[in-house]
Scaffold this motif. Structure first.
Motif: not given
Length: 433
Positions: A221-228, A289-295
């Protein structure tokens, strides 16, 4: 295609009928399997029929699946059908060691699975499963099929068909079929409606939340969840995260799925824009590599990243390591990486399936339908394999509907049936307004 890192010639054969962590754990595993079986009435009904009819009599079946309580019920069902069964793990972190012990001791099913096994042991176990010289393969991610095609090709003439449980595995198998290298037909169990609409959506949704909370004890609750990824698995997790009070951001590469996510009320952003905003990230794409180094470098200090797709390649762990100046295990399933920019990123469960690495996987009630599909697919392909080409097929719709009917029946839910008038109307064109 994932590279096999060990060769068959390098592997020592197992001298015993199983390789599990501790056979003395079987008593606890037996109780857990009994608990799961209570919530799997459809598969239990199929097992009763299999005992009477023995549709798999004399067949050798090698299964590479998550070795969990629900899988134990499936293995017992296949054995009841007359098959000679062997099972190995489809993921190094998904095995429930007490269940593996139960399968080996009480069900007398050769079992090769240890939670936390290294990469070499993982492929040794696959090779041990293939030593049965299978007629049917049952896969979850296609590692068994790919190993068979790459290092155990001498066994291929014995194999007349297989089944595949996951989206990732179906992708790999369809690529093999398209390139003309798939040597036998495979039923894509994942593509059955009674699998992906329930297992992928409701099972993954709940079990992924469960895994994240067990690993971190953080408040959604209150968190920002990123779903790829907004496929069926991503939809399920996004729905559950929002239900727990999180603000959910979706990242997508498919315009239709991105549009669907917008219509479902979610914010949709590229990962480069979502990375600085998220508190918790979860990949569910089946890609690399959906979430990469730059992310990782753009994330907040203390951000949490995990994966609920089949393989841990969805997180670019090597890229993260390249910009890491310090790392430590801060909780059982949490590894903290301190980056060159001074910020910390936490990876859950080594990037493996978080719902199985840190939790128990899908609830039994949805796996009941998934594994009903697996058992009926094994029966179907054993009876019809000579009619198939070397391609990927779906289970017939009538079997899919029968599983749904049996599930509703077990839930004491009745639905309507068409009247003769309605059947005639749906099959004609003369009647209009």
């Amino acid at each position: 295609m994932q590279k096999i890192s060990v060769k068959a010639a390098d592997l020592m054969p197992f001298k015993v009928g199983y390789d599990v962590k501790d056979i003395s754990l079987a008593d606890r595993g037996k109780l857990r399997v009994e608990w799961a079986r209570q919530d799997m009435p459809v598969l239990s009904g199929i097992a009763d029929r299999f005992r009477r009819e023995k549709p798999l009599q004399g067949l050798r079946l090698a299964a590479c699946l998550h070795v969990t309580t629900e899988t134990a019920v499936l293995m017992a069902t296949l054995k009841a059908g007359g098959a000679q069964v062997v099972v190995c793990a489809s993921n190094p972190l998904s095995t429930q060691d007490d269940v593996a012990a139960y399968l080996a001791r009480d069900e007398e099913i050769p079992t090769f699975a240890i939670k936390g096994e290294d990469n070499e042991t993982y492929y040794q176990h696959i090779q041990a499963a293939l030593d049965i010289k299978p007629n049917i393969t049952m896969d979850d991610g296609a590692d068994l099929v790919f190993t068979l095609h790459s290092t155990r090709q001498e066994l291929l003439p014995e194999v007349f068909g297989g089944t595949e449980e996951t989206t990732t595995g179906v992708i790999r198998l369809k690529a093999m079929a398209a390139q003309g290298v798939l040597r036998y037909p495979v039923i894509a169990v994942n593509d059955s409606q009674t699998k992906y609409m329930f297992d992928n959506r409701y099972g993954t949704g709940q079990s992924t939340v469960d895994g994240i909370l067990r690993a971190t004890n953080r408040l959604l609750a209150g968190s920002v969840v990123v779903v790829a990824g907004y496929g069926w698995c991503g939809r399920g997790f996004a729905m559950r995260a929002r239900g727990a009070g999180a603000r959910v951001i979706i990242t997508e590469v498919n315009p239709l799925k991105g549009l669907e996510a917008i219509m479902d009320g979610f914010q949709v952003l590229p990962m480069t824009e979502a990375a600085p905003q998220g508190d918790i990230f979860c990949t569910l794409t089946g890609d690399i590599n959906v979430i990469r180094q730059e992310h990782f470098l753009a994330m907040k200090d203390g951000a949490i990243a995990c994966n609920s797709g089949h393989f841990n390649v969805e997180l670019d762990i090597p890229g993260l390591e390249a910009v890491t100046v310090g790392r430590r295990h801060i909780r059982e399933f949490v590894e903290e990486f301190t980056l060159t920019n001074g910020k910390r990123v936490n990876i859950l469960g080594d990037g493996r399936l978080i719902n199985l690495a840190a939790a128990e996987g899908h609830p039994s009630v949805v796996m009941d339908m998934s594994f009903a599909n697996q058992s009926l697919a094994a029966e179907y392909i054993s009876k019809n394999h000579d009619k198939f080409e070397k391609k990927v097929y779906m289970l017939p719709t009538e079997l899919d509907m029968e599983i749904a009917r049996l599930k509703l029946q077990s839930m004491l839910v009745d639905i309507d049936t068409l009247t003769e008038e309605q059947v005639k109307y749906l099959s004609s064109f003369e009647m209009g307004t």
